[in-house]
Design an enzyme around this catalytic site. Structure first.
Site, PDB file in Angstrom:
ATOM      1  N   LYS A   1      14.637  16.005  76.122  1.00 21.63           N
ATOM      2  CA  LYS A   1      14.544  17.141  75.200  1.00 21.63           C
ATOM      3  C   LYS A   1      13.466  16.919  74.134  1.00 21.63           C
ATOM      4  O   LYS A   1      12.841  17.872  73.663  1.00 21.63           O
ATOM      5  CB  LYS A   1      15.914  17.332  74.535  1.00 21.63           C
ATOM      6  CG  LYS A   1      16.034  18.554  73.658  1.00 21.63           C
ATOM      7  CD  LYS A   1      17.480  18.765  73.286  1.00 21.63           C
ATOM      8  CE  LYS A   1      17.679  19.824  72.253  1.00 21.63           C
ATOM      9  NZ  LYS A   1      19.107  20.027  71.971  1.00 21.63           N
TER      10      LYS A   1
ATOM     11  N   ASP B   1      24.947  23.919  76.335  1.00 23.43           N
ATOM     12  CA  ASP B   1      24.368  23.091  75.275  1.00 23.43           C
ATOM     13  C   ASP B   1      23.540  22.024  75.986  1.00 23.43           C
ATOM     14  O   ASP B   1      24.090  21.100  76.578  1.00 23.43           O
ATOM     15  CB  ASP B   1      25.515  22.460  74.465  1.00 23.43           C
ATOM     16  CG  ASP B   1      25.046  21.360  73.509  1.00 23.43           C
ATOM     17  OD1 ASP B   1      23.825  21.196  73.340  1.00 23.43           O
ATOM     18  OD2 ASP B   1      25.917  20.683  72.937  1.00 23.43           O
TER      19      ASP B   1
ATOM     20  N   GLU C   1      21.306  26.190  67.910  1.00 19.47           N
ATOM     21  CA  GLU C   1      22.564  25.438  67.935  1.00 19.47           C
ATOM     22  C   GLU C   1      23.470  25.774  66.734  1.00 19.47           C
ATOM     23  O   GLU C   1      24.670  25.990  66.930  1.00 19.47           O
ATOM     24  CB  GLU C   1      22.268  23.930  68.009  1.00 19.47           C
ATOM     25  CG  GLU C   1      21.736  23.546  69.394  1.00 19.47           C
ATOM     26  CD  GLU C   1      20.935  22.254  69.415  1.00 19.47           C
ATOM     27  OE1 GLU C   1      20.899  21.547  68.391  1.00 19.47           O
ATOM     28  OE2 GLU C   1      20.342  21.943  70.465  1.00 19.47           O
TER      29      GLU C   1
ATOM     30  N   ASP D   1      24.759  18.881  61.566  1.00 20.94           N
ATOM     31  CA  ASP D   1      24.813  18.429  62.966  1.00 20.94           C
ATOM     32  C   ASP D   1      24.199  17.037  63.088  1.00 20.94           C
ATOM     33  O   ASP D   1      22.985  16.877  63.028  1.00 20.94           O
ATOM     34  CB  ASP D   1      24.041  19.453  63.829  1.00 20.94           C
ATOM     35  CG  ASP D   1      24.103  19.121  65.318  1.00 20.94           C
ATOM     36  OD1 ASP D   1      24.549  18.011  65.672  1.00 20.94           O
ATOM     37  OD2 ASP D   1      23.701  19.984  66.123  1.00 20.94           O
TER      38      ASP D   1
END
Ligand code: AMP
Length: 595
Positions: free
Chosen positions: A76, A15, A153, A175
């Site tokens: 990211k 992850d 994800e 999330d």
């Protein structure tokens, strides 16, 4: 399988997060999240120290505030862009920075396994476009990994929850991490997951909650001392840590205290910050942001052409989903409980490892954490179906909470001079305790002689074996009583309906007690909602009394009327009337203070 083929088959699950990254593997048919220095979480931060040595993870994160020019975080967000970032005197592409994080995780796995690993499954947000996915793949290759698959994800979370259900299931994956939020609707059948729709906000997460709490702390300090702590980088950095810490504690505690000594100075004398924050207060700060996430939930459902009732499970991912308000608001909107049986920080890496195992032909079952199957709480005086009753169930540990669970709630006495607080402990899902199961009682006697609103902190601690420890503490004096219930999640076999019938006949209204002269015999406590409204009302009455003397006769009369209205509403514990009178009084006091 021989050791050598095992080695060749092994595929890491990674992850690669905006804030944190995690690596997991399937070893001997079992999922393992790999830890180092006692934690599985590697902050996704890279930096150079004063000698130019590379720092990855916590040491890099810790130097960020002081040395932002030689530290890179949240890389990211730049993946897939044709840009470079500066660290010290060097330029790096986003892929190169991500590769440093990936290599660190690869080496962690190799230290654990004792042999080199070449292959990995890496997760990306469902909304990542092809350029962003390619950049992630390139980062893996720079780190010496063959990226056998890039998966979404939410797909990973679904695989952790249920790798291969035979019947198709529709899951909603919510999330909420540190810096980003997304919600996806996924369909899973026999290990194949399809993302039907995904929505989100790449600029919303727990960091915003920290910021709101930081502002709240700074505003209070500025009001008291006339100093804006935000202007000092050192104070700001300390307070940001303190705010995050307080936020995390508020997920379990009803009230926390924030103490930072020597945070500033005035006229040569040191100033300390010492503030108490109630969960309700924190929730009113973040409420707007939490509600904002629901717009995306609605949009994702609409895009998937589904209603909330079509969703069979709601999965929570990301550290910020531990916030009780988030769970409550979401469960309320979807009309079903949310599932906390995934590990919110680790499930995405776990799902990537499950995907790796499926590719390598290794079987692995769902990976769930232990949860409590029933809600546990106490009986209080509060509102059930629009009427006030002594049988209101106040939830302390909610159903589906991961074990061990440790939660506190703040209650308050109902009557002036109340000498004891009686806590009936219940298990169940109904708002009326008569339809739940009674599993114990606790009586806190010898309370101080105080007005109604005397605060009682109730703490529940439920361990993995189902043993429930309850404590009730009078906050003003520290007076405490404790009770332990063995096997709390299985007790209370008495038929709930028959209990309701029996007690309905014997029910006495607290309002009658309050109106009689035996107020001190009242032993119930108020629900947190009533307690908070009463507390706010009392504070306003005191503010109103403070401005009374300086008010002109006309305003003074209006003030007296409003104070009386509010006192009557408080005596009747009537929340709508308290709120109504409080709002009018607040306006008038504000106007008079300003005049
Ligand atoms: P993630 O990006 O998923 O690693 O989530 C990180 C975010 O979760 C950070 O903002 C943390 O402060 C937050 N977080 C971690 N634990 C908790 C908790 N118990 N309650 C509320 N927020 C938390």
């Amino acid at each position: 399988m021989t050791a050598a083929t095992g080695e060749m088959n092994l595929i890491l699950g990674i992850d690669l997060g905006t804030t944190n990254s995690v690596v997991a593997i399937v070893e001997g048919g079992k999922l393992k999240v790999l830890e180092e220095s006692g934690t599985a979480i590697l902050p996704s931060v890279v930096g150079l120290d004063e000698r130019g040595e590379l720092l990855v993870g916590a040491p890099a994160r810790n130097q960020y505030v002081l040395f932002p020019d030689r530290t890179i975080k949240s890389i990211k967000r730049k993946m897939g862009e044709d840009v470079t970032v500066t660290m010290g005197t060097n330029q790096y592409s986003p892929q190169e920075v991500s590769a440093i994080i990936l290599r660190t995780l690869k080496e962690r796995a190799e230290r654990h396994l004792g042999f080199p690993v070449r292959r990995a499954v890496i997760t990306v947000p469902a909304f990542f476009n092809e350029l962003q996915r390619d950049a992630t793949r390139a980062a893996g290759e720079l780190a010496g990994l063959e990226v056998v698959r890039i998966i979404n994800e939410p797909t990973a979370a679904a695989l952790t929850y249920q790798p291969h259900p035979t019947d198709p299931e529709t899951l909603l994956v919510y999330d909420l991490g540190g810096g980003t939020f997304d919600v996806s609707i996924v369909r899973i059948e026999r290990g194949v997951v399809e993302v039907l729709a995904s929505h989100g906000d790449t600029q919303l997460g727990g960091d915003d909650f920290d910021q709101l709490l930081l502002n709240h702390l700074c505003d209070g300090f500025q009001r008291e001392h006339g100093i804006d702590l935000r202007q000092s980088p050192a104070a700001r950095s300390r307070l940001l840590h303190a705010a995050e810490d307080a936020k995390i504690r508020l997920s379990d505690e009803a009230v926390v205290s924030v103490e930072e000594e020597f945070i500033s100075e005035k006229d040569g004398a040191p100033l300390h910050l010492q503030v108490e924050i109630h969960r309700g207060e924190y929730e009113s700060l973040i409420g707007r942001l939490v509600t904002k996430t629901l717009k995306h939930v609605d949009a994702a459902l609409a895009d998937a052409r589904l209603n909330a009732t079509d969703v069979s499970k709601v999965l929570l991912v990301g550290g910020s989903t531990r916030t009780p308000l988030v769970q409550m608001v979401l469960a309320d909107r979807l009309g079903q409980p949310v599932n906390s049986d995934l590990h919110p920080d680790l499930s995405v890496a776990m799902g990537a490892a499950v995907q790796g195992a499926l590719i390598a032909g290794v079987d692995v079952g769902p990976v769930l954490v232990d949860i409590t199957p029933h809600t546990l709480g106490i009986e209080v005086y509060g509102r059930v179906n629009d009427s006030l009753t002594t049988h209101c169930f106040s939830r302390v540990i909610h159903r589906n909470t991961p074990l061990p669970a440790n939660r506190s709630e703040l209650y308050a006495t109902c009557a002036d001079g109340q000498e004891a607080a009686h806590l009936g402990i219940f298990q169940g899902e109904q708002n009326d305790t008569r339809y739940n199961r009674k599993i114990g009682e606790l009586r806190l006697e010898g309370l101080a002689d105080a007005d109604a609103g005397n605060e009682i902190l109730v703490r529940f601690a439920l361990d993995l074996d189902g043993m429930l420890k309850i404590s009730a503490t009078e906050r003003a004096t520290g007076l405490e009583r404790q009770l332990t219930i063995e096997n709390a999640v299985q007790r209370g076999r008495r038929d709930a309906k028959s209990r309701a019938d029996q007690t309905a006949a014997a029910e006495t209204s607290l309002r009658d007690d309050l109106e009689s002269n035996e107020a001190s015999a009242v032993v119930e406590v108020q629900s947190p909602e009533v307690a908070a409204a009463v507390q706010r009302g009392r504070k306003l009455i005191s503010n109103g009394q403070n401005v009374l003397a300086a008010a002109n006769p006309e305003d003074a009369e209006e003030l007296r009327d409003l104070i009386e209205r509010l006192e009557t509403a408080i005596a009747a514990c009537d929340i709508p009337s308290i709120d109504d009178a409080s709002a009018s009084l607040e306006d008038l006091v504000f106007y008079l203070q300003d005049a």
